[in-house]
Design an enzyme around this catalytic site. Structure first.
Site, PDB file in Angstrom:
ATOM      1  N   ASP A  90    -106.626 -17.211  -7.745  1.00 56.30           N
ATOM      2  CA  ASP A  90    -105.902 -18.015  -6.755  1.00 56.30           C
ATOM      3  C   ASP A  90    -105.708 -17.300  -5.421  1.00 56.30           C
ATOM      4  O   ASP A  90    -105.624 -17.953  -4.382  1.00 56.30           O
ATOM      5  CB  ASP A  90    -104.568 -18.494  -7.311  1.00 56.30           C
ATOM      6  CG  ASP A  90    -103.694 -17.390  -7.871  1.00 56.30           C
ATOM      7  OD1 ASP A  90    -104.088 -16.210  -7.820  1.00 56.30           O
ATOM      8  OD2 ASP A  90    -102.591 -17.710  -8.358  1.00 56.30           O
ATOM      9  N   ASP A  96     -95.194  -9.493  -8.813  1.00 51.16           N
ATOM     10  CA  ASP A  96     -95.233 -10.156 -10.126  1.00 51.16           C
ATOM     11  C   ASP A  96     -95.241  -9.192 -11.309  1.00 51.16           C
ATOM     12  O   ASP A  96     -94.853  -9.575 -12.415  1.00 51.16           O
ATOM     13  CB  ASP A  96     -96.434 -11.094 -10.254  1.00 51.16           C
ATOM     14  CG  ASP A  96     -96.344 -12.279  -9.319  1.00 51.16           C
ATOM     15  OD1 ASP A  96     -95.213 -12.679  -8.971  1.00 51.16           O
ATOM     16  OD2 ASP A  96     -97.392 -12.792  -8.912  1.00 51.16           O
TER      17      ASP A  96
END
Length: 791
Positions: free
Chosen positions: A67, A499
């Site tokens: 992504d 993350d």
């Protein structure tokens, strides 16, 4: 409707992605140019892989899309992935968000990628279709007149790109936000809207949210062996269209409206796959585009449907049983080309205890699950599985957890949209998750196992013994992390990672140790004591409500201590920046909430006191020689402290950027030497954007005129015994790149080349204190790149 056409951009000539030294200069240094060898520090994955695409006519031609981190090609001899978009530069950074991939079934060396990271104003550029005639080694660019969303909701649907097997010069592209269906008739060089296609979609997840207010649009394109073209549309009432005349006219598929709901919840057709032998089109639906949300408030949120292509009959083949309860929605679907009638599907966001992979060998009439639950006599549940998850090489995939009953530390994954059985090998499957790629070459062992649950003599359910096969990490070579900061200690590199928290690596060829104490959702900042590098500090956004944001290590990152929370600083999104004095005696943390002023600690973060004289949001750094000397910057004002960060005062310096993302660093071994980079972007009013240096502790600053703009600066071992080597992510003469100076900034050399640009590299950069020429670069999606002078 007005016909929209456009030609490939002037920059559409093939762009080499092999490492070719192509240096440029801000000033001639007088020294020989150094060619560089570039590598990526190994983590193995670390981000979302929403698509894995196998070529159906040439074995082992496999692509993975990410992504924000570009696209990769599988290398069968080494069982690793090769990055294909490292040539993307800073001006077109959005090209690293890959919406879709198509690999040509006729001329198998041809491959296409639909790119563009955001459909909102976060990405200033429109999207594009990249085309390659050599398996992605070189690329051309066809610019689009609209944006695409490689990192937007719905990025796991599709594939939106598809090559017509009857005429491989024809390529289709489904688009979001009312742009409809597009087509190229010259191998992706030029594109035009298919005016006859009647429905651009209408499904919007949340019209009040600027991130999830897309009309998901035209989702996927599939071809059957009769030459018909099927197109899925994000419209629950009218989700499927077909053309029987090679795309000249289109009609809704009769009965398709039935797939637009599950238990009364509106759903969209996320993915499809065709079994050409049996003549079946399979579709999985979900109540939203994914990949984040769980199921709807009630009922199932998705279904599996089968369309008989011969007679047009629709059959709901949704698995009747999910061991975790209702189905939140589906992610990926795949069919086995070698075994017609065999297909698999994955739940999406079945958060507890795990996602479920469903497998059918009778075209969906019956299904088996990848795991199941059995209730014990004491009421507890026992889990039984078909395969063992082997996280070797990526041990961080436990995320610091251990198995707790039915909740395993290493999961099948989450956000499983990429799910693909090798068309040449029924035993090989790969699936992508929010963190890695899993795979096995033993898949058909599933069919010999039989059921997971049976009954004992009394009719009670019991787990049946099965011979498990192994599923292991297949992400080697995919490095998709967003690096937030880098601390190069010499022999050890500590990184703050979006993350994933952070990593400590003594060997950049291995994933290293994930920082788990405290439990950061994202790491934000790291630092070490210049005169005592055993002391390392970091900060991040924390998950829990107990640990502080700051972590401290006194053994070069081998172990970590938690710190106290600071009152008024919530856990999410507030990691801010952290620094430690040259001798390690004082830590200063500037929270990221914008309302709490920096605090300092003299007891390794067990207690905190407010710093005097600094506003909330100030960035703070320690002098790398004098333990008592500290520096800070905020909104164009530079501050200094001489009492160990207790109290700061404005130096009165002028000419620094008053706004924008600005960072500064103190020079190792040089008291009072500082370099500052950043500012507001050139398209804003009165931009001040570049690089400055100070040799008097921030009292006065001189602009480094070599650079038009600059984002990050760092230091490494000097060429001899002089000033440390300076590294910068900056732009000079319109050329963005990685720059090095070995003569205190009097001259600069661009050390990367056009094949190695890694999109945006402005978050952090550091040299190595022990290895001359080595540089570490933070990227936003390609992990931590490091370079060495080539032998």
């Amino acid at each position: 409707m007005r016909r929209r056409t456009f030609a490939a951009s002037l920059g559409a000539a093939a762009v080499a992605t092999t490492a070719v030294p192509a240096m440029a200069h801000a000033k001639t240094s007088g020294h020989c140019e150094d060619a560089y060898t570039w590598r990526t520090a190994v983590i193995n994955g670390g981000g979302y892989v929403p698509g894995i695409v196998f070529n159906e006519t040439e074995a082992d031609v496999i692509y993975a899309r990410t992504d924000i981190g570009g696209m990769y090609r599988w290398q069968e001899p080494t069982q690793t992935w090769k990055p294909l978009l490292d040539w993307v530069g800073a001006d077109q950074w959005g090209y690293t968000g890959v919406v879709s991939v198509a690999t040509d079934p006729v001329e198998t060396s041809r491959v296409y990628a639909a790119v563009g990271t955001y459909t909102n104003d976060w990405d200033p550029n429109n999207g594009a279709v990249l085309y390659s005639d050599d398996y992605g080694d070189t690329w051309g660019v066809a610019e689009l007149p609209f944006k695409q969303g490689g990192n937007m909701p719905g990025r796991g649907m599709g594939e939106r790109l598809a090559v017509d097997p009857a005429d491989n010069a024809v390529v289709y592209l489904g688009t979001p936000n009312g742009n409809g269906l597009w087509r190229s008739t010259d191998h992706g060089r030029n594109w035009a809207e298919v005016e006859a296609f009647p429905n651009p979609g209408n499904f919007v997840q949340d019209p009040n949210n600027p991130y999830s207010d897309d009309n998901q649009g035209v989702i996927w394109v599939e071809f059957d062996q009769a030459g018909r073209i099927f197109v899925g549309v994000a419209d629950p009432a009218d989700p499927l269209y077909v053309s029987e005349d090679r795309g000249q006219t289109w009609a809704p598929v009769p009965g398709a409206a039935a797939i637009g709901s599950a238990d009364g919840n509106k759903t969209i057709p996320k993915q499809a796959a065709i079994d050409h032998v049996n003549g079946h089109l399979f579709i999985v639906t979900s109540w939203d585009p994914g990949p984040y949300n769980g199921g709807p408030a009630s009922g199932d949120g998705g279904a599996v449907w089968r369309l008989d292509l011969a007679d047009g009959t629709w059959t709901d083949i949704t698995p009747a049983y999910n061991p975790a309860g209702r189905i939140p929605g589906f992610g990926g679907i795949t069919v086995d080309r070698q075994r017609p009638g065999t297909l698999m599907a994955a739940t999406q966001n079945n958060w507890g205890p795990d996602e479920v992979l469903f497998r059918s060998t009778d075209s969906g009439a019956t299904w088996e699950t990848s795991w199941d639950l059995v209730a014990g006599a004491d009421g507890s549940q026992q889990r039984t599985d078909r395969f063992t998850m082997d996280a070797s090489g990526s041990e961080w995939l436990t995320f610091g957890n251990s198995d707790q009953g039915t909740q395993y530390a290493v999961k099948h994954g989450w956000m499983i949209d990429a799910l693909s059985i090798d068309p040449f090998n029924s035993d090989r499957i790969m699936w992508g998750t929010g963190a890695t790629i899993w795979g096995t070459e033993q898949l058909t062992a599933w069919d010999a196992q039989g059921p997971l649950v049976g009954e004992d003599g009394a009719g009670n359910p019991v787990a049946l013994p099965v011979e498990r096969f192994t599923v292991a990490v297949r992400a080697e070579g995919v490095e998709e992390t967003s690096i937030q900061d880098i601390a190069a200690l010499g022999g050890t590199v500590v990184s703050a990672v979006g993350d994933l928290g952070g990593f400590v690596q003594n060997d950049l060829g291995k994933a290293g140790k994930q920082i788990r104490n405290p439990d950061w959702s994202s790491g934000r900042s790291v630092d070490f004591a210049a005169l005592n590098p055993s002391i390392v500090v970091g900060t991040g956004d924390v998950h829990g409500d107990v640990d502080g944001h700051v972590a401290v290590s006194v053994d070069r990152g081998a172990t970590w201590l938690t710190t106290a929370r600071v009152e008024g600083v919530a856990k999410d999104g507030n990691g801010g920046t952290v620094a430690v004095s040259a001798d390690g005696s004082v830590i200063v943390w500037s929270p990221g909430n914008g309302t709490t002023a920096p605090v300092y600690s003299t007891d390794l973060g067990q207690t905190w006191k407010p710093v005097e004289g600094l506003p909330a949001g100030a960035k703070v750094r320690a002098d790398r020689v004098r333990a008592s000397r500290w520096y800070a910057y905020f909104a164009g004002v530079f501050y200094t402290s001489g009492d160990g960060a207790r109290k700061f005062a404005d130096t009165g310096a002028t000419g620094l950027p008053p706004e924008g993302d600005v960072d500064f660093r103190a020079v190792p071994g040089k008291r009072g030497h500082l370099w500052l980079a950043g500012g507001n972007t050139p398209d804003e009013v009165d931009p001040v954007y570049g690089m400055w240096r100070s040799t008097d502790g921030g009292a006065t600053w001189k602009r480094v005129r070599d650079f038009d703009t600059a984002d990050a600066v760092g230091f490494g071992k000097s060429r001899g015994r002089g000033y440390p080597a300076i590294y910068a992510s900056a732009k000079s003469g319109g050329q963005a790149g990685i720059w090095r100076s070995t003569d205190e900034g009097r001259s600069w050399q661009r050390i990367n080349d056009d094949a190695n640009q890694w999109a945006w590299t402005g978050k952090a950069i550091s040299g190595d204190p022990q290895v001359y020429g080595r540089v570490y670069i933070a990227t936003n999606g390609r992990g931590m790149i490091y370079g060495d002078i080539a032998d």
